[in-house]
Design an enzyme around this catalytic site. Structure first.
Site, PDB file in Angstrom:
ATOM      1  N   LYS A 126      -3.301   7.767  -6.022  1.00  0.00           N
ATOM      2  CA  LYS A 126      -3.304   6.498  -6.750  1.00  0.00           C
ATOM      3  C   LYS A 126      -4.560   5.759  -6.311  1.00  0.00           C
ATOM      4  O   LYS A 126      -5.084   6.021  -5.234  1.00  0.00           O
ATOM      5  CB  LYS A 126      -2.067   5.668  -6.390  1.00  0.00           C
ATOM      6  CG  LYS A 126      -0.771   6.258  -6.912  1.00  0.00           C
ATOM      7  CD  LYS A 126       0.348   5.248  -6.721  1.00  0.00           C
ATOM      8  CE  LYS A 126       1.704   5.892  -6.878  1.00  0.00           C
ATOM      9  NZ  LYS A 126       2.764   5.015  -6.363  1.00  0.00           N
ATOM     10  N   HIS A 129      -6.822   0.286  -4.374  1.00  0.00           N
ATOM     11  CA  HIS A 129      -7.092  -0.937  -5.143  1.00  0.00           C
ATOM     12  C   HIS A 129      -7.553  -2.070  -4.231  1.00  0.00           C
ATOM     13  O   HIS A 129      -7.635  -1.904  -3.012  1.00  0.00           O
ATOM     14  CB  HIS A 129      -5.887  -1.315  -5.995  1.00  0.00           C
ATOM     15  CG  HIS A 129      -4.612  -1.486  -5.218  1.00  0.00           C
ATOM     16  ND1 HIS A 129      -4.438  -2.509  -4.320  1.00  0.00           N
ATOM     17  CD2 HIS A 129      -3.462  -0.768  -5.209  1.00  0.00           C
ATOM     18  CE1 HIS A 129      -3.232  -2.417  -3.802  1.00  0.00           C
ATOM     19  NE2 HIS A 129      -2.613  -1.355  -4.315  1.00  0.00           N
ATOM     20  N   HIS A 132      -5.725  -2.835  -1.078  1.00  0.00           N
ATOM     21  CA  HIS A 132      -6.022  -1.977   0.072  1.00  0.00           C
ATOM     22  C   HIS A 132      -7.323  -2.402   0.739  1.00  0.00           C
ATOM     23  O   HIS A 132      -7.469  -2.324   1.950  1.00  0.00           O
ATOM     24  CB  HIS A 132      -6.116  -0.508  -0.350  1.00  0.00           C
ATOM     25  CG  HIS A 132      -4.830   0.035  -0.889  1.00  0.00           C
ATOM     26  ND1 HIS A 132      -4.694   0.491  -2.166  1.00  0.00           N
ATOM     27  CD2 HIS A 132      -3.601   0.161  -0.322  1.00  0.00           C
ATOM     28  CE1 HIS A 132      -3.449   0.906  -2.364  1.00  0.00           C
ATOM     29  NE2 HIS A 132      -2.763   0.717  -1.257  1.00  0.00           N
TER      30      HIS A 132
HETATM   31  N1  ARG Z   1       1.024   2.627   0.826  1.00  0.00           N
HETATM   32  C1  ARG Z   1       1.570   1.328   0.590  1.00  0.00           C
HETATM   33  C2  ARG Z   1       0.975   0.713  -0.666  1.00  0.00           C
HETATM   34  O1  ARG Z   1      -0.095   1.078  -1.070  1.00  0.00           O
HETATM   35  C3  ARG Z   1       1.326   0.373   1.712  1.00  0.00           C
HETATM   36  C4  ARG Z   1       1.992   0.773   3.007  1.00  0.00           C
HETATM   37  C5  ARG Z   1       2.343  -0.407   3.822  1.00  0.00           C
HETATM   38  N2  ARG Z   1       2.916  -0.066   5.072  1.00  0.00           N
HETATM   39  C6  ARG Z   1       4.183   0.196   5.327  1.00  0.00           C
HETATM   40  N3  ARG Z   1       4.530   0.504   6.539  1.00  0.00           N
HETATM   41  N4  ARG Z   1       5.081   0.165   4.375  1.00  0.00           N
HETATM   42  O2  ARG Z   1       1.575  -0.159  -1.264  1.00  0.00           O
END
Ligand code: ARG
Length: 570
Positions: A126, A129, A132
């Site tokens: 994905k 974005h 991030h």
């Molecule tokens: N990968 C997730 C996203 O892009 C964020 C992860 C955040 N961290 C966690 N421990 N849930 O939305």
């Protein structure tokens, strides 16, 4: 906090019986220095003593005796306004900065208390974005801030590398993928394949069936599914790492969601045995309505585990492994509820260390787009920032060239990169993180406004002065000559670095550093517009050079804490 606030607090404590620490917390820096260098509001005391605050202020002020550091204490309605002896303060601060150098502002208060910062955490296949990107910038800065305070910092990237979307990516790749493209541009290619899956599956629902079966195979450890997933993951991490290196960011661990996969069965079993888990329409949940939260979904009808389940396992693992003092999740505000549920579930499981966890959330970036449109690939943003910075530098370059000489091509590139990135980072970090950030290429790259380049340039100006001075800086100076308002303003600000760093950490708020740095840069420019450093009589020049040295050290420390590059020329 520093020698002055200590002296003020001791005086007030002596007069009122308040503990020194308490009194120190009440001390403020007045917005307008005409009210004094420091002020102490008497409202809290007024409540305790049941007396009008202005009367208390007058009473205390009457007892004041000038000392080594404090020259005046004047009651002004409810406030006590204090003045510092400029010469004494200049000597203490500038000598300290000189002798501590780069270490000025560091402390050892975090020794032995590990802080985990989880940030960036993009999803494979994905897009990376802007959320991030913000997480990366804020998380990196928090890591640097805590490190300066002596905390051992562990940087975690909780990759989104598991979940049913991998069935879709594998299906997409099987149909339309190209191994060469995957090698060349993994992040883009995987996203293309994934997007195509979504476009085509609307007309061709059988694709969903296929995707489900691929994910099932993946979960069951089928060798082809594993091989493809492993390849996607590895090659994507490779590309992420390149981007991070460019940003000056690094991680101690890339263990993402998949890492916790084999802990989940046991976790679910434990939750079941403890009686927390309740069946609801075939799925398994932990009800949280008593806490005004939606139920935590742990296991779906088809037995699949969820994002939240993996986060519970991750928290347990991290606590066992690091016995952390603090675990910071740098994740956008839309996941607020998720983290509230997570922390609550951990509490219900009987853990008290859930109180050591914080969700450091943040708002959106508005208006960040590149030529490709709204879906932002980090690489595109970086490329565009650098290209634009190059143009800006070139435009400013002509009259500069006469003054500092031509900067070689290679160094120009490095500078453009640092300026472009610095502009993005500063724009992001100067606003309190919960607010949305406006993104406008022209504004963030300007050298005149409240921008990254403006702050980097302040450091460059200091370096320029030191270069031209040419002599060795020493701490021997006649501090009495640093008596103008502009000089004193700089000295006071330089003295605030340790306290500002601590506040940024307490509030998990890099904007505290960013704004402090900006104010210091502005104060420097005001000073330089009104006074000369070089070419004054030697006594004056020597003292001012020491002051510029101090400002330079502090600007560099701030730039580093924000993750911006410290330039000597630009
Ligand atoms: N990968 C997730 C996203 O892009 C964020 C992860 C955040 N961290 C966690 N421990 N849930 O939305």
């Amino acid at each position: 906090m520093n020698e002055v606030t200590r002296a003020i607090a001791e005086f007030i404590a002596g007069e009122t019986g308040q503990p020194v620490e308490e009194a120190e917390k009440g001390i403020e820096i007045p917005r307008d220095p005409q009210w004094g260098d420091y002020a102490f509001p008497c409202f809290t005391l007024a409540k305790v003593k049941r007396k009008a605050p202005h009367l208390i202020a007058q009473e205390i002020a009457r007892k004041f005796q000038p000392g080594k550091l404090l020259s005046e204490c004047i009651p002004e309605s409810a406030y006590l306004n204090f003045r510092i002896r400029r010469e004494a303060w200049a000597e203490i601060i500038l000598r300290k900065v000189f002798s501590e150098g780069e270490d000025y502002g560091r402390s050892a208060e975090g020794k032995g208390k590990t802080v985990l910062v989880e940030f960036s955490s993009p999803n494979i296949a994905k897009p990376f974005h802007v959320g991030h990107l913000r997480s990366t910038i804020i998380g990196h800065s928090l890591g640097e801030i805590f490190e300066r305070l002596g905390y051992p910092v562990v940087r975690l990237n909780h990759l989104g590398d598991w979940g049913k979307q991998f069935g879709e990516v594998i299906t997409g790749f099987k149909h339309w993928g190209s191994p060469d493209e995957l090698e060349a541009q993994p992040l883009k290619h995987l996203f293309e394949v994934y997007s195509r899956f979504h476009a085509e599956s609307e007309a061709q629902p059988s694709l969903h069936e296929e995707a489900r079966s691929w994910f099932k195979k993946l979960e069951e450890g089928d060798s082809e599914a594993r091989r493809l997933w492993g390849r996607f993951r590895e090659i994507s991490i490779g590309e992420f790492k390149r981007l991070y290196r460019f940003l000056g960011v690094s991680f101690d661990s890339y263990d993402g969601e998949s890492f916790y996969q084999d802990r989940l069965a046991e976790l679910v079993e434990r939750l079941r045995e403890s009686g927390l888990l309740v069946e609801s329409q075939g799925a398994w949940i932990i009800p949280l309505e008593a806490y005004e939260l939606p139920p935590a979904l742990i296991l779906k009808k088809d037995e699949a585990t969820l994002y939240l389940t993996r986060d519970i396992a991750a928290a347990e693992y991290r606590f066992q492994r690091w016995n952390f003092e603090k675990l910071i999740y740098v994740v956008g505000a839309p996941q607020k509820l998720h983290f509230q549920q997570l922390f609550k579930v951990l509490e219900l499981m009987g853990y008290d260390w859930n109180r050591r966890m914080v969700h450091v959330d943040f708002g959106h970036i508005l208006g960040m787009s590149t030529r490709r449109g709204e879906v932002v690939f980090l690489q595109d943003v970086i490329d565009e920032a650098v290209a634009r910075a190059e143009r800006v530098i070139e435009e400013r370059g002509e009259d500069k060239e006469a003054r500092i000489g031509k900067i070689p091509e290679g160094e120009r590139k490095t500078i453009a990169r640092a300026v472009g990135l610095g502009a993005i980072i500063f724009n992001d970090l100067r606003t309190r993180r919960s607010k949305d950030v406006e993104f406008d290429w022209d504004r963030i790259l300007g050298f005149e406004g409240a921008t990254g380049p403006y702050c980097q340039n302040a450091h460059v100006r200091c370096c320029g002065i030191m270069r031209k001075f040419g002599g060795t800086v020493t701490e021997e100076a006649d501090f009495s000559v640093l008596s103008s308002d502009e000089e004193f303003d700089l000295i006071k600000r330089v003295g605030e670095l340790p306290g500002v760093t601590r506040r940024a950490a307490e509030e998990h708020e890099p904007s505290v550093i960013a704004n402090y740095m900006l104010d210091l840069a502005m104060a420097l420019n005001v000073f330089l517009a009104r006074h000369r450093v070089l070419g004054e009589e030697p006594r004056m020049t020597r003292a001012r050079v020491l002051l510029i040295h101090g400002v330079k050290v502090v600007l560099a420390a701030c730039l580093r804490m924000l993750g911006m590059e410290v330039l000597e020329r630009m």
